[in-house]
Design an enzyme around this catalytic site. Structure first.
Site, PDB file in Angstrom:
ATOM      1  N   SER A   1       1.338  -8.767   8.021  1.00 39.21           N
ATOM      2  CA  SER A   1       0.321  -7.959   8.685  1.00 39.21           C
ATOM      3  C   SER A   1       0.935  -6.673   9.200  1.00 39.21           C
ATOM      4  O   SER A   1       2.139  -6.585   9.424  1.00 39.21           O
ATOM      5  CB  SER A   1      -0.299  -8.789   9.825  1.00 39.21           C
ATOM      6  N   LYS A   2       0.054  -5.667   9.356  1.00 36.17           N
ATOM      7  CA  LYS A   2       0.509  -4.377   9.876  1.00 36.17           C
ATOM      8  C   LYS A   2       1.151  -4.539  11.236  1.00 36.17           C
ATOM      9  O   LYS A   2       2.003  -3.768  11.630  1.00 36.17           O
ATOM     10  CB  LYS A   2      -0.678  -3.444  10.108  1.00 36.17           C
ATOM     11  N   ARG A   3       0.692  -5.546  11.966  1.00 34.35           N
ATOM     12  CA  ARG A   3       1.189  -5.738  13.329  1.00 34.35           C
ATOM     13  C   ARG A   3       2.545  -6.435  13.357  1.00 34.35           C
ATOM     14  O   ARG A   3       3.221  -6.468  14.365  1.00 34.35           O
ATOM     15  CB  ARG A   3       0.154  -6.518  14.156  1.00 34.35           C
ATOM     16  N   ASP A   4       2.906  -7.002  12.222  1.00 36.80           N
ATOM     17  CA  ASP A   4       4.178  -7.691  12.121  1.00 36.80           C
ATOM     18  C   ASP A   4       5.306  -6.660  12.239  1.00 36.80           C
ATOM     19  O   ASP A   4       5.360  -5.724  11.446  1.00 36.80           O
ATOM     20  CB  ASP A   4       4.200  -8.333  10.723  1.00 36.80           C
TER      21      ASP A   4
ATOM     22  N   SER B   1       7.055  -5.269   9.260  1.00 32.81           N
ATOM     23  CA  SER B   1       6.349  -4.495   8.241  1.00 32.81           C
ATOM     24  C   SER B   1       6.389  -2.992   8.519  1.00 32.81           C
ATOM     25  O   SER B   1       5.903  -2.197   7.735  1.00 32.81           O
ATOM     26  CB  SER B   1       4.901  -4.977   8.124  1.00 32.81           C
TER      27      SER B   1
END
Ligand code: GLU
Ligand code: ZN
Length: 491
Positions: A259-262, A265
């Site tokens: 996820s973008k929030r990871d 990433s």
């Protein structure tokens, strides 16, 4: 076969920090365009003022430039379809929306969110498809008058055809979507603001995009866009429907979608750690594609030479930081010496480096660089590996100190110091011999004998080849650091 008519687009929304999934999409589009000698269009989908930011827009441009993913049309470059920021194209969308309404391809929908919810709930309970039910397809003038009197502001909804939509995905092969699964959908908000569902295919049409390569998460919007495209063709706005290829999901830890929030990433993270653009692109290209069965390290030029979208694999790809690091390490080794020296430079000053700028010694750095080049995984590793050369005192790392100063380190260091003092400093072998002999006198193998020397001089238990390091640091500073260590041990 090369196809110079290829026109692809990379069209991110400027929200948040760029992430690796986004870069993978940019890369595949770019490699495809470059492979075919076609055109890379870069478009900014900034129609959501509440979420878009100028900061994020800047970062997108900066990131693509850092990666070397250049564009032929787009922001700061211009092109025949300018402007390339959707926020500057609102008149175009308003005009197309009106044409779709006038042509009967779209209609005003007056349903309120509550009404839609209630009907969706009912449909679900009755086991019917729960998407929009098409109620406003047929609003009589009388009903419209009532809605207007109630002050309802309609959204604009696109009328989906009642037949299935089939297309051949470049990655997944033939796919069919039935009408039940693709209900009429909103293209303009009640406020008059156009939605992604409209602006994205409209711009693809106007910018004459031939191939849409994007993430699998957008697969469900493809039948809608194909239907809209057909309307645009009938209206004379679009020429032909582009080919679509949906790139596989990227999975992170625990086989969950990355996820973008990871944090892992975030593109900036890799940049700050000192991934080389080539190393990172090499790794990201392997997320859904492969160069060959027995080679996974290659240059960007080789990637361009070989890349084609037909070879993209539909299976989810796993993002593996360790693999990315290993590939990056290979790219670091491939740099010529001068390029390596330059590439490390940002990590040899603040905020990464703790030494004063005037304590940096370029000759020492250039002398040690070749030993570092074969040992780094990411460029930011350089700081800790060479800081002993530039810090007034070696980095104080108590854990390393305790680990290395076993047995009778003072006795060993005293002997080693005397032998180093008498050694020939023009040769690392002579320094090695000094420590080896000192070890022998105390019944220690070289490995054990050099550990306290290394910690005394560099502050660390691991690092670059020790005797070359001592030589580059120099005789006086080496001996002074051993003296300081002896005082500390005596302390
Ligand atoms: N702006 C869209 C996004 O960032 C583009 C999607 C697409 O490629 O169609 O998700
Ligand atoms: Zn409605």
């Amino acid at each position: 076969m090369a196809n110079a008519n290829v026109r692809v687009r990379f069209c991110p929304s400027p929200t948040g920090n760029p992430h690796v999934g986004l870069v993978r999409t940019a890369l595949f589009n770019w490699a495809f365009a470059r492979h075919h000698g076609g055109t890379m269009v870069f478009r900014i989908e900034d129609t959501d003022a509440a979420r878009d930011s100028e900061e994020s827009y800047r970062q997108l441009l900066d990131s693509l430039r850092w990666l070397g993913l250049d564009w032929d049309e787009g922001p700061e470059v211009g092109g025949p379809h300018a402007p390339y920021r959707q926020s500057q194209r609102m008149d175009i969308y308003r005009d197309v929306a009106q044409k779709l309404l006038d042509g009967g391809y779209a209609y005003p929908c007056y349903c309120t969110a509550e009404e839609l919810d209630a009907r969706r709930e009912l449909a679900r309970r009755e086991g019917r498809p729960s998407g929009y039910d098409g109620q406003c397809r047929t609003v009589t003038p009388e009903q419209k008058a009532v809605y207007d009197a109630e002050g309802r502001q309609p959204i604009i909804r696109f009328r989906m055809p009642d037949e299935p939509i089939t297309f051949t995905d470049l990655v997944r092969g033939e796919l069919t979507f039935t009408p039940d699964n693709v209900p009429d959908y909103g293209i303009v908000r009640a406020t008059g603001a156009p939605l992604y569902t409209l602006v994205n295919p409209v711009d693809d049409a106007l910018m004459e995009i031939t191939h849409v390569l994007r993430g699998e998460d957008l697969l469900s919007s493809t039948p809608r866009q194909i239907a809209l495209y057909k309307a645009l063709i009938e209206l004379g706005i679009a020429k032909e429907i582009p080919a679509f290829g949906h790139l596989p999901y990227v999975m992170g830890e625990g086989n969950k979608k990355l996820s973008k929030r990871d944090p892992q990433s975030s593109l900036n993270l890799y940049r700050e750690r000192g991934f080389l653009p080539e190393g990172l692109l090499n790794y990201l290209s392997l997320l859904g594609w492969s160069f060959s069965a027995d080679q996974d390290v290659f240059s960007v030029a080789e990637l361009v030479e070989k890349f084609d979208v037909e070879d993209v694999n539909a299976n989810p790809a796993r993002f593996d930081v360790k693999k990315a690091e290993a590939i990056n390490a290979d790219h670091i080794r491939r740099l010529d010496e001068k390029a390596f020296v330059e590439a490390c430079e940002p990590w040899l000053k603040a905020p990464y480096a703790d030494w004063a700028p005037e304590d940096f010694d370029r000759a020492a750095w250039e002398a040690i660089a070749p030993y570092a080049q074969t040992r780094l995984t990411v460029l930011s590793d350089i700081t800790a590996n060479v800081d002993f050369l530039f810090l007034k005192e070696p980095a104080a790392d108590e854990a390393s100190w305790t680990k290395a100063m076993k047995g009778d380190p003072a006795a060993l260091l005293t002997t080693a110091r005397a032998r180093l003092e008498a050694a020939d400093w023009s040769s690392p072998d002579s320094l090695k011999d000094a420590v080896l002999k000192a070890g022998e006198e105390h019944g220690l193998k070289l490995g054990k004998a050099q550990a306290p020397v290394r910690v005394a001089v560099t502050g660390r238990t691991v690092g670059l080849p020790l005797f070359e390091s001592l030589q580059i640091l120099g005789r006086d500073r080496t001996l002074a650091r051993i003296d300081a260590a002896l005082s500390k041990l005596a302390g």
